[in-house]
Design an enzyme around this catalytic site. Structure first.
Site, mmCIF file in Angstrom:
data_model
loop_
_atom_site.group_PDB
_atom_site.id
_atom_site.type_symbol
_atom_site.label_atom_id
_atom_site.label_comp_id
_atom_site.label_asym_id
_atom_site.label_seq_id
_atom_site.Cartn_x
_atom_site.Cartn_y
_atom_site.Cartn_z
ATOM 1 N N ASP A 92 0.814 -1.226 0.000
ATOM 2 C CA ASP A 92 0.000 0.000 0.000
ATOM 3 C C ASP A 92 0.841 1.267 0.000
ATOM 4 O OD1 ASP A 92 -2.045 -1.699 -0.007
ATOM 5 O OD2 ASP A 92 -3.086 -0.919 1.745
ATOM 6 N N HIS A 135 4.372 4.229 9.118
ATOM 7 C CA HIS A 135 4.324 2.815 8.725
ATOM 8 C C HIS A 135 5.657 2.314 8.187
ATOM 9 C CE1 HIS A 135 0.047 2.754 9.290
ATOM 10 N NE2 HIS A 135 -0.147 3.696 8.392
ATOM 11 N N ASP A 172 -3.080 9.299 14.653
ATOM 12 C CA ASP A 172 -3.507 8.850 13.319
ATOM 13 C C ASP A 172 -4.401 7.618 13.515
ATOM 14 O OD1 ASP A 172 -2.291 8.927 10.179
ATOM 15 O OD2 ASP A 172 -3.133 7.023 10.848
ATOM 16 N N ASP A 265 -6.711 11.389 9.896
ATOM 17 C CA ASP A 265 -7.708 10.456 9.358
ATOM 18 C C ASP A 265 -8.554 9.877 10.495
ATOM 19 O OD1 ASP A 265 -4.968 8.155 8.481
ATOM 20 O OD2 ASP A 265 -5.537 9.070 10.389
ATOM 21 N N TYR A 305 -7.362 12.198 4.942
ATOM 22 C CA TYR A 305 -7.705 12.056 3.525
ATOM 23 C C TYR A 305 -9.015 12.711 3.143
ATOM 24 C CZ TYR A 305 -3.874 9.019 4.380
ATOM 25 O OH TYR A 305 -2.644 8.561 4.805
HETATM 26 C C1 LIG Z 1 -0.124 7.611 7.062
HETATM 27 C C2 LIG Z 1 -1.340 6.712 7.104
HETATM 28 O O1 LIG Z 1 -1.413 6.045 8.348
HETATM 29 O O2 LIG Z 1 -2.514 7.486 7.018
HETATM 30 N N1 LIG Z 1 -1.285 5.738 6.004
HETATM 31 C C3 LIG Z 1 -2.449 4.899 5.821
HETATM 32 C C4 LIG Z 1 -2.204 3.805 4.770
HETATM 33 C C5 LIG Z 1 -3.457 2.992 4.531
HETATM 34 C C6 LIG Z 1 -3.206 1.865 3.551
HETATM 35 N N2 LIG Z 1 -4.377 1.040 3.346
HETATM 36 ZN ZN LIG Z 2 -3.441 6.974 8.854
#
Ligand SMILES: CC(O)(O)NCCCCN
Ligand SMILES: [Zn+2]
Length: 664
Positions: A92, A135, A172, A265, A305
């Site tokens: 991802d 991540h 997050d 998010d 997002y």
């Molecule tokens: C930085 C983050 O934690 O928002 N990335 C989320 C990745 C989601 C992949 N399915």
């Molecule tokens: Zn995230």
């Protein structure tokens, strides 16, 4: 000192070049709308702009392997096909000819932020960066992340500034497994993360994201995971976890620096999180961390997002970093069942490591770990989830309320012969009290408290209150001859219909509290050394500390685990903080208390102190002016009987006060 803002439009110059549903939400507009919102609101002009820079190889190698770095170095020269091929080995995430450059800028921005805070150039700050970081792992990119910006910043702070303890708060909505792997055996870095988990059914679907991953070897206890097993979590759920899990441990850990994996998010409207917490919650989450580490806080953007809630959440965070008044959070109705289970599991998993969690209850009967069997409760939960999911479909939410700075921050009402502390504005104007009120005061206090200048004091006091509630003044300090009398007057004579609820925090023993009301207009929380024989009511809550208010460990535990949740649920329009003479409260604790109470009533705190305690006026003024409180050094283990009593008090009160719930 000011607030740093790091942003460089170069980090908007990469994007997804092929079709990949998992990655399409990570777009350059995320950074653009965030920065533009700060510009439009005038917040960026109030920040100190710090330039981004590229992280060096050696800085990146603090976390990542040479093999991985050398491989990423090749991506700027790859063809589209090569980039796709290279990307396939990771999960991802996508690569782009310019993403290596941007990833160095993202990590370098985090380091610039650490430099600015650690050298005292600023008090705190935020870095608006992409690609995000939490991540990415030693040898791998993942989840839109290339280099682990915050992990590198933590190692950098330890290496360059000799920072002993770093707290990383990851709000997050995804688990920053990269950070967890980096520090899970390291007791000098405490990593806290909540994340959408749904019993391992949500990305990245890791068993080690559950609450029972507490860290390894000497790092045991220094990794805290709070899994959200349902969507639709609200402000209450987030605040409960802060009050009952993160903050007690964070204060006991006593970090020298706080880093925030600031992903938004977790806000309402986000397609990834599907949660319901509103953007103004980040004003409070930021605020609750700002009295740790002497205020040294570095926030680094991770996810987020939904472009609308992202921009609003960023603004809420920056406004708090700048010290603006906090918005009132309305109708907090307590954590949902699933959140209570999660926080109870996290608390019980960590009670052996943290004396502030020692009295946490056993884990819930219903085993919520991943390998559970579908049960009747599960069916019920599904209906609950269905209800919650409805709440996130195309959800709309109100624009966060404006947070206006009053023209005057802190005012004082003092006897004429007492010098006014720096920064405070002495209030001398006072409207004449109605004769009726004067006679009431006189015959209520046969003591000298209300002779000539006594009446002047009271009239100034009432004037000050009026200016607070119309937001002309943010907060105030009043020195009176008899603080008990003054407290009673304020409570009983508060006629202003602008003040529907007054939170009275009484520090120290008070003789009689005979104005306890049952109509809910006043909530009194008293922290003192003796058990009060007073009949407790929903609105009079005595907290007894065996060793009295001088026991800072017991005191901070009562503040975090009882006073804060109560205050959020009660949502007062005014906070009256009364320091009874001889309370023995320690100065740093007193300042922490004033700092934390600013989260309520848009910061309208009125501090009442006895004239003979004017020695601590300086530190009171400092806290009222918004200067970070000094850390609570070397906290002892709280007395068991106090911890027990607090737990019992919470259990008894949680029927009336939902925010006190810590057990399902
Ligand atoms: C930085 C983050 O934690 O928002 N990335 C989320 C990745 C989601 C992949 N399915
Ligand atoms: Zn995230």
């Amino acid at each position: 000192m000011g607030t740093a803002l790091l942003y460089d439009e170069e980090m908007t110059k990469y994007k997804l070049l092929w079709v990949d549903p998992a990655c399409k939400i990570e777009v350059p507009e995320r950074l653009i709308v965030s920065y533009e919102a700060l510009v439009r609101s005038g917040l960026s002009d109030r920040c100190i702009s710090i330039p981004a820079r590229e992280a060096s190889d050696s800085e990146i190698l603090l976390v990542h392997s040479e093999l991985y770095l050398e491989a990423v170095k090749k991506t700027p020269y790859m063809t589209l096909e090569d980039l796709k091929e290279f990307t396939l080995q990771f999960g991802d995430v996508y690569f782009h000819p310019n993403i290596y450059h941007c990833a160095k800028l993202a990590s370098g921005s985090a380091l610039q932020l650490v430099d600015s805070v650690m050298t005292g150039k600023v008090r705190n700050g935020i870095a608006l960066v992409r690609p995000p970081g939490h991540h990415s792992m030693h040898g791998a990119a993942n989840g839109f992340c290339v280099f682990n910006n915050v992990a590198i910043a933590a190692r950098y702070a330890k290496q360059k500034y000799g920072v002993k303890r770093v707290l990383i708060v990851d709000w997050d909505i995804h688990h920053g497994q990269g950070v967890q792997y980096c520090f899970e055996d390291d007791p000098s870095v405490l990593y806290f993360s909540w994340h959408r988990y749904e019993h391992q059914n949500f990305w990245p679907n890791l068993r080690e994201s559950d609450y029972d991953s507490v860290g390894k070897e000497s790092g045991a206890g220094f990794n805290i995971n709070v899994p959200w097993n349902n969507v639709g979590m609200e402000n209450s759920d987030y605040l409960s976890v802060f009050c009952h899990v993160l903050l007690p441990v964070a204060y006991e850990f006593c970090p020298d620096l706080v880093l925030v994996c600031a992903g938004f998010d977790s806000a309402i409207g986000d397609p990834e999180g599907e949660m319901c917490a509103t953007p103004d919650i980040f004003a409070h989450l930021t605020h609750l961390l700002m009295n740790l580490a002497g205020g040294k806080l570095c926030a680094v953007l991770e996810g987020g997002y939904n472009l609308t809630s992202l921009a609003q959440s960023v603004c809420q965070t920056v406004q708090t970093l700048l010290g603006d008044p906090l918005p009132q959070l309305a109708n907090l109705r307590g954590p949902c069942k699933s959140a209570i289970e999660s926080l109870q599991c996290a608390r019980s998993a960590h009670r052996r490591y943290w004396s502030f969690l020692k009295h946490a209850a056993d884990p819930p009967m219903t085993d919520i770990s991943t390998k559970h069997v579908k049960s009747a409760m599960e069916e019920e939960e599904k209906t609950e989830m269905a209800e919650e999911e409805r709440c996130t479909e195309g959800k709309v939410w109100p624009e966060p309320p404006e947070r206006l700075c009053p023209p005057v921050c802190s005012a004082s009402v003092l006897p004429d012969d007492v010098a006014c502390p720096d920064g405070l504005k002495r209030l001398s104007s006072s409207k004449d009290l109605e004769p009726l009120l004067v006679s009431k005061l006189k015959n209520r206090f046969r003591t000298a408290a209300v002779d000539g200048d006594g009446v002047t004091t009271f009239s100034r006091l009432y004037t000050l209150i009026e200016k607070l509630v119309v937001n002309e003044i943010r907060n105030g300090l009043v020195l009176v001859p008899d603080v008990a009398a003054a407290m009673m007057c304020v409570v009983q004579d508060l006629t202003s219909d602008l003040v529907k609820r007054v939170l009275v925090v009484c520090v120290g023993k008070e003789k009689e509290l005979d104005y306890i009301t049952t109509d809910g207009k006043v909530l009194v929380v008293q922290i003192s050394s003796e058990d009060s024989e007073e009949q407790r009511s929903k609105y009079y809550i005595p907290v007894c500390l065996k060793k009295g208010c001088s026991d800072t460990s017991g005191f901070i535990q009562a503040v975090l685990g009882l006073l804060l949740p109560l205050g959020y649920e009660y949502n007062p329009d005014l906070v009256l903080l009364v320091r009874m003479p001889g309370s023995g409260v320690v100065d740093s604790m007193w300042q922490q208390l004033i700092g934390l109470l600013q989260g309520f009533a848009k910061g309208h705190t009125l501090v009442l102190m006895q004239v003979n305690e004017k020695a601590c006026m300086g530190s009171t003024a400092s806290a009222l002016l918004g200067h970070p409180a000094p850390p609570l050094q070397d906290l002892q283990t709280p007395f068991p009987e106090d911890g027990d009593a607090l737990e019992r008090l919470r259990e008894r009160l949680q029927a009336d006060w939902k925010m006190l719930q810590t057990t399902s």
